[in-house]
Design an enzyme around this catalytic site. Sequence first.
Site, PDB file in Angstrom:
ATOM      1  N   LYS A   1      -9.784   4.710   3.030  1.00  0.00           N
ATOM      2  CA  LYS A   1     -10.090   5.931   3.772  1.00  0.00           C
ATOM      3  C   LYS A   1      -9.187   7.099   3.350  1.00  0.00           C
ATOM      4  CE  LYS A   1      -8.934   5.313   7.998  1.00  0.00           C
ATOM      5  NZ  LYS A   1      -7.951   6.151   8.682  1.00  0.00           N
TER       6      LYS A   1
ATOM      7  N   ARG B   1      -1.194  -6.706  -3.231  1.00  0.00           N
ATOM      8  CA  ARG B   1      -0.612  -5.393  -3.486  1.00  0.00           C
ATOM      9  C   ARG B   1       0.878  -5.521  -3.814  1.00  0.00           C
ATOM     10  NH1 ARG B   1      -2.098  -1.009   0.803  1.00  0.00           N
ATOM     11  NH2 ARG B   1      -0.847  -2.254   2.235  1.00  0.00           N
TER      12      ARG B   1
END
Length: 218
Positions: free
Chosen positions: A15, A132
């Site tokens: 987002k 990540r």
Amino acid sequence: MKKELIFMGPPASGKGTQTKKLAAETGLVHVDTGSLLREAMAQGTEAGKIAKDYVERGALVPVEVVAQIIKDRLKQDDVQKGFILDGFPRSIEQAEMLDDMLKEIDDGKEVQTKVIYFEIPIENLMERIIYRRSCPKCGAIYNLKTMPIKQEGICDACGSELVQRKDDTEEIAKKRFDTYFEQTAPLIDFYNNRGLLVRLDATGSIDEIYNKLKEVIK
Ligand SMILES: [Zn+2]
């Protein structure tokens, strides 16, 4: 016509990246609740001073104060073409507050409102998080699964050793998602019932998602 976009989506849904891209291309103002709050406190606006008082006591800033800070921002001239609101609302109560403030600000104006929900299976989100790695020196972010690096564990950009953020583990990530979905499920129904909700398929590459996003906000 003024465009009012409300972005919703779980952590790691992409987002933030999409917001930045869209704001840069369209001139819509990114109204990010977290940054706004910090700015208002730094500038010492009336609501900012009240917020600061809470923060300094280690307390949660009341939603009325946050709403006032958002309202102050939404009233400014540069936002009259439109905005992308991010981080608010987080509950039905807040959605109703937003409704009221927009009614007041947009009085008589022609407005297009859309709530974009970044939809992505939880498995994909987990992968984005547990794979990540970030570079403590230059801030570069990698994904071991989707972004191959030249040398294992080493930052391509600056050669430092990559690290995994403490809260990027499966267990903590799962908790974060559960909390998110629990909180936002009622809100999704709320906007869906009003015909404002657009579900955006947030799987795929940044450019693919961006193209889909531009389609749905046309
Ligand atoms: Zn680096």
